[in-house]
Structures are given as C-alpha cells and as structure tokens.
Design an enzyme around this catalytic site. Structure first.
Site, mmCIF file in Angstrom:
data_model
loop_
_atom_site.group_PDB
_atom_site.id
_atom_site.type_symbol
_atom_site.label_atom_id
_atom_site.label_comp_id
_atom_site.label_asym_id
_atom_site.label_seq_id
_atom_site.Cartn_x
_atom_site.Cartn_y
_atom_site.Cartn_z
ATOM 1 N N ASP A 150 1.218 -0.861 0.334
ATOM 2 C CA ASP A 150 0.290 0.001 0.173
ATOM 3 C C ASP A 150 1.097 0.843 -0.267
ATOM 4 O OD1 ASP A 150 -3.324 0.078 0.838
ATOM 5 O OD2 ASP A 150 -2.035 1.775 0.853
ATOM 6 N N LYS B 174 -1.035 3.554 7.012
ATOM 7 C CA LYS B 174 -2.023 1.393 7.225
ATOM 8 C C LYS B 174 -1.008 0.918 7.168
ATOM 9 C CE LYS B 174 -4.652 2.260 4.265
ATOM 10 N NZ LYS B 174 -5.836 2.614 3.211
ATOM 11 N N THR C 261 -13.833 -3.294 -8.282
ATOM 12 C CA THR C 261 -14.881 -2.851 -9.025
ATOM 13 C C THR C 261 -14.525 -1.873 -10.096
ATOM 14 O OG1 THR C 261 -16.183 -3.797 -7.167
ATOM 15 C CG2 THR C 261 -17.446 -2.592 -9.461
ATOM 16 N N GLU D 130 -14.808 -9.636 -6.410
ATOM 17 C CA GLU D 130 -15.112 -9.475 -5.199
ATOM 18 C C GLU D 130 -16.579 -9.721 -4.817
ATOM 19 O OE1 GLU D 130 -12.742 -11.553 -2.685
ATOM 20 O OE2 GLU D 130 -14.371 -11.172 -1.931
ATOM 21 N N ASN E 196 -24.506 -6.272 -7.392
ATOM 22 C CA ASN E 196 -25.249 -4.748 -6.621
ATOM 23 C C ASN E 196 -26.087 -4.028 -7.009
ATOM 24 O OD1 ASN E 196 -23.263 -5.876 -4.692
ATOM 25 N ND2 ASN E 196 -21.287 -3.565 -5.242
ATOM 26 N N PHE F 34 -32.913 -9.223 2.029
ATOM 27 C CA PHE F 34 -32.896 -7.780 1.156
ATOM 28 C C PHE F 34 -33.422 -7.270 1.423
ATOM 29 C CE2 PHE F 34 -28.551 -6.052 0.639
ATOM 30 C CZ PHE F 34 -27.688 -6.771 1.648
ATOM 31 N N LEU F 35 -34.966 -7.252 1.725
ATOM 32 C CA LEU F 35 -36.122 -6.404 1.673
ATOM 33 C C LEU F 35 -36.882 -5.844 2.894
ATOM 34 C CD1 LEU F 35 -38.419 -9.797 -0.161
ATOM 35 C CD2 LEU F 35 -37.325 -7.424 -1.086
ATOM 36 N N GLY G 109 -36.504 0.010 5.366
ATOM 37 C CA GLY G 109 -35.678 1.487 5.962
ATOM 38 C C GLY G 109 -35.201 2.434 5.324
ATOM 39 N N CYS H 87 -19.865 1.334 -1.642
ATOM 40 C CA CYS H 87 -20.417 -0.656 -2.783
ATOM 41 C C CYS H 87 -21.670 0.441 -3.136
ATOM 42 C CB CYS H 87 -20.274 -1.598 -2.646
ATOM 43 S SG CYS H 87 -18.665 -2.351 -1.730
HETATM 44 C C1 UDX Z 1 -21.775 -4.859 -0.437
HETATM 45 C C2 UDX Z 1 -22.344 -6.713 -0.826
HETATM 46 O O1 UDX Z 1 -23.596 -7.174 -0.271
HETATM 47 C C3 UDX Z 1 -21.058 -7.596 -0.993
HETATM 48 O O2 UDX Z 1 -22.002 -8.281 -1.753
HETATM 49 C C4 UDX Z 1 -20.217 -6.526 -2.067
HETATM 50 O O3 UDX Z 1 -18.889 -7.096 -2.523
HETATM 51 C C5 UDX Z 1 -19.899 -4.321 -1.313
HETATM 52 O O4 UDX Z 1 -21.625 -3.941 -1.485
HETATM 53 P P1 UDX Z 1 -22.266 -3.844 1.770
HETATM 54 O O5 UDX Z 1 -21.588 -2.656 1.088
HETATM 55 O O6 UDX Z 1 -20.995 -5.109 2.918
HETATM 56 O O7 UDX Z 1 -22.135 -5.146 0.723
HETATM 57 O O8 UDX Z 1 -23.004 -4.203 2.810
HETATM 58 P P2 UDX Z 1 -25.290 -4.378 2.668
HETATM 59 O O9 UDX Z 1 -24.941 -5.357 3.581
HETATM 60 O O10 UDX Z 1 -24.613 -5.279 1.064
HETATM 61 O O11 UDX Z 1 -25.525 -3.813 2.647
HETATM 62 C C6 UDX Z 1 -25.661 -2.652 2.113
HETATM 63 C C7 UDX Z 1 -26.284 -1.122 2.660
HETATM 64 O O12 UDX Z 1 -28.171 -1.570 2.553
HETATM 65 C C8 UDX Z 1 -26.534 -1.672 4.173
HETATM 66 O O13 UDX Z 1 -27.398 0.549 4.239
HETATM 67 C C9 UDX Z 1 -28.192 -1.732 4.718
HETATM 68 O O14 UDX Z 1 -28.337 -1.266 5.855
HETATM 69 C C10 UDX Z 1 -28.770 -1.825 3.786
HETATM 70 N N1 UDX Z 1 -30.160 -2.608 2.956
HETATM 71 C C11 UDX Z 1 -29.471 -4.056 3.689
HETATM 72 C C12 UDX Z 1 -31.241 -2.129 3.519
HETATM 73 O O15 UDX Z 1 -31.348 -1.083 3.809
HETATM 74 N N2 UDX Z 1 -31.886 -2.831 3.582
HETATM 75 C C13 UDX Z 1 -31.736 -4.703 3.067
HETATM 76 O O16 UDX Z 1 -32.582 -5.699 3.472
HETATM 77 C C14 UDX Z 1 -30.427 -5.454 3.656
#
Ligand code: UDX
Length: 436
Positions: free
Chosen positions: A30, A35, A121, A147, A211, A252-253, A256, A263
C-alpha cells in the site's frame, strides 16, 4: 503459493490476511505508510470482526507481511489488484486513477508467466484495456476475479465465498491463468464452491449487476414503504408475505432509511455512467430511480422528526442512534445514518449521536455534530430518538428503562428493527418506516 495484494484497504487487507490464513505466503502493498505500519503490527486499520485475529496469526506465522515498496512483490506468482474505485467528484462515473497507477507501478516487477488478478470493481471494458497494458509491459497475464465480500462478514466471505468468478484471457494464457487461480482457491474449490469461468466483460458485469440487483431489491421494498405510508399498510408484513415466495426471498427486503456504504451507491452510479458511455443508458435508467427512492428515505426520516415537533425543530434535542452505514462496521461512507444526523443538525436541532464503532470516523467528516459513546448520555433529555443503524445494542434497549431518561418518549425506527408493541407498551410513541 506466493501472492501479492496491491492496495490494503477494506478489500485488500482482508484478502491478504485471509489468503495467509489459508496457507499462502502473502505480501500486501500500500502507498500509505501509516496503514502499512498498522497492518504490519498485526492491527486492523478499520473495524471488521475476525480480521485482527487472522492478521495477528498471519504475521506470527511469517506468511503475511506488508510493505510500501512495490519491489517486494517480486517472487509472487499471482498479484491481486484491490485498490479503490471511488465515485469521481461531481460525476457518477468511477475514478480509475488508483487502478491504473497500481498496474503501472506493478508492471516493472512482473515476471514471465505471472498472473495479475483484478479484484477492484471496475466499469465493463476496463480489464481488456488493462490486459493490453500488462501484455505490452511484461510477460504476465491478466484475469478479472471480482470480490463479493460484505462488510461485517468480510473474513468469512473471503475464506468461504458463495461463488468464485474468473474472467480469463483467451488463447494459451487461459490455462496459465485458470490453473494459477485454482491453486489460490484450492481450499474453497475442494468444498465444491460454485465456479463460473468466463470472459473479462462478464466477470466485470457480474459484480456490478449483483450490486445493482441488491440495491434494486432494497429500493423496491422502500418504494412499497412509501405506498404503505399513504395507505396505512405495513411494509414489514408485506415483505414477510412476499418473501415466502422462494422466487422472491425475504433477504434484502428490509425497508428503512436505505442503503449506503462504499459499494452499492457508487456502483449503481458508475454502472449508469458506463452504460450511457456505451450508448445503453436506457437499459439501466431504472437505477437512477433506485438511487432516488433510496435518497428519499433519508429525508423521510428527517420529515418525521420535524413533523413530530409540528415543524418547530430548532433547539430540540435529538438522539441519533447509529452512524455507520450498517451494523458491525465503522464505515461511514455514504451512510444514511450520518446523513440523517447532519440534516437534522442543519435544521437547527441539537443532535447528539452515538455508535459503537463509527464515532471516530464520523468526527473527522462531521465535526459539527456532538457525539457520545454512552447511549444513556445520548438519550438523557432527548426530545426525540432516531434509530438509523440496527446495532444489537440499540435493538436490545429496554424501552421501559430508557423511557425514564428522555424528555419526550418519541422514537423513530429508521431500520424497523425495534418491536413496536414493546415500545408502545412502555409509553413511547413509536414510528417505523412504511408502518402504521
Ligand atoms: C455490498 C454487497 O452486499 C457485497 O456483496 C459487495 O461485495 C459490496 O457491497 P456491503 O456494502 O458490505 O456489501 O453492504 P450490504 O450488506 O450489502 O448492505 C448495504 C446497505 O444496504 C446497508 O446500508 C444496509 O443497511 C442496507 N440494507 C441492506 C437495507 O437497507 N435493507 C436490506 O434489506 C439490506
């Protein structure tokens, strides 16, 4: 196997430590000396469950090291590129500066037959362009190996991924690249982890479309929350009911305050920008709507707080529970929670925010807010309580006890993570999102 990992941010640090945990000899590179010093001391520069343990054991075993000197990659057979691809300032497109800089500085140290494996990405088409660069400057090959790790589960996701994707070059390089990656992922492959072997463009698109799909799923349920709000329906029951359909699924439903993080938000924007460049903007035009729905939910939380004071929010004490974009993370990038706190402060509320891990990061970017690590202190004298990150410590608060701390028992559950009847029974006015 000897591996290098270029870029020791979230993705790279976890990847380096996890690969050492699996028995490989890994050097992480890095440009940031602080870091590198932290990682070399076996400490994680950010909060991620399980990471400190595998960093420490990797370093103790002698298989894991970190350096700022690119020359230290010499001898490694596979070089993972895991640098960031943030959103460009003032634009939707991804900034590829770090990816190009990493490849350019790596090329002089590559040996014939080495494999450069891109993990960052990137917009579709990037790998093909970088492959030409690598071929012009060395006898190495390039693969794209996206990833899918989730923050909070990054170690688990890296050691036991739910799938592996190899975007490989054609011709003779195909076998060289495939067998190198097979050796890297020997443990996961021996456990029958699904493997998709494909071309560069598909591998790049797998990541962004995954994503985009997840973001769309969240915004879909948040759109239903908006409809529920005007019809008196309950979006959480609706999610349960449609989630029983195996084709839809309940994950993921959760309606909120919406998605944030390093990401989902930037990836859907970069995807839109890339599709437009390719003359295919209309194919993903819906992602703009996904983004808008998502951002509207933050304002909805703010509006609910303001309405609860009949518009008179100036000087009211609002306890904001949560700053990280999701629980078990100290990441505040594009965090809906921090955004809500900042918007409330901007309206003149006296905001006091708390979070188990993210305060230090939030302080750096939002010094105008007041913070406390003590949840009770945040709640004491509060005129309203807003829950915006569903940390376990917030979900487990005893509503009867904390009712005694606040000035007015009014809670807005921006993550629909509390049990409404428990809070109402304890005398609180409870307001969820998309719920009556
Ligand atoms: C995401 C992807 O899930 C992962 O596969 C990719 O590699 C990187 O991006 P991450 O950013 O760690 O991972 O978070 P994730 O768990 O996906 O949640 C993303 C956001 O969605 C969070 O702010 C979470 O609070 C929100 N979320 C998730 C909701 O609002 N509702 C849900 O049902 C699920």
């Amino acid at each position: 196997m000897k591996l290098s990992v270029i870029g020791c941010g979230y993705l790279g640090a976890v990847h380096a430590a996890a690969m050492a945990e699996l028995g490989h000899e890994v050097v992480g590179i890095d440009v940031d000396p602080n870091k590198v010093a932290t990682l070399a001391a076996g400490e994680a520069p950010f909060f991620e469950p399980g990471l400190p343990e595998i960093l420490a054991s990797g370093i103790a075993s002698g298989r894991l090291s970190f350096s700022t000197d690119m020359a230290d990659v010499v001898g490694a057979k596979v070089h993972f590129v895991a640098v960031g691809t943030p959103q460009r300032k003032g634009e939707n497109a991804a900034d590829l500066t770090y990816v190009d800089a990493a490849i350019d500085s790596l090329i002089p140290y590559l040996s014939d037959g080495d494999l450069v494996a891109g993990k960052s990405t990137v917009p579709v088409g990037t790998a093909a362009r970088l492959a030409e660069k690598v071929a012009a400057g060395s006898g190495a090959h390039l693969a794209w190996n996206p990833e899918f790790l989730r923050e909070g589960f990054a170690v688990e996701d890296t050691i036991s991924p739910d799938r592996l994707v190899y975007g490989l070059p054609g011709g003779d390089a195909f076998e060289v690249a495939k067998s190198a990656l097979d050796e890297v992922y020997e443990v996961a492959l021996s456990r029958d982890t699904p493997l998709v072997v494909t071309d560069y463009a598909t591998a790049e698109l797998v990541k962004v479309s995954a994503n985009a799909f997840l973001a769309t799923k969240i915004s879909f349920i948040n759109a239903m929350a908006e409809i529920a709000e005007t019809t008196g329906a309950d979006v959480t029951q609706l999610a349960d009911a449609i989630g029983f359909d195996a084709r839809i699924g309940r994950r993921f439903l959760n309606a909120g305050v919406g998605f944030g993080g390093g990401c989902l938000p930037k990836d859907i924007r970069a995807f839109t920008a890339r599709a437009e460049e390719l003359g295919r903007g209309e194919s993903v035009a819906f992602l703009k709507e996904v983004d808008s729905i998502n951002l509207r939910r933050r304002q909805k939380v703010v509006d609910l707080v303001v309405e609860s004071f009949d518009g008179q929010i100036f000087g009211k004490k609002v306890a904001v529970l949560g700053l990280a974009f999701k629980p078990d993370s100290d990441d505040i990038r594009d965090s809906p929670a921090l955004d809500v706190a900042a918007r409330l402060k901007g309206l003149g509320a006296e905001v006091i925010a708390t979070d188990p891990e993210a305060i230090a990061n939030a302080k750096r970017t939002h010094p105008q807010l007041d913070f406390t690590t003590d949840i009770d202190e945040a709640l004491t004298g509060a005129d309203a309580v807003v829950v915006v990150t569903e940390w376990k410590v917030f979900r487990e608060l005893d509503p009867a006890r904390v009712a005694g701390l606040v000035a007015r028992p009014y809670v807005i559950d921006g993550r629909n993570c509390l049990v409404p009847s428990d809070w109402r029974d304890a005398g609180w006015t409870y307001q969820g999102l998309g719920r009556p």
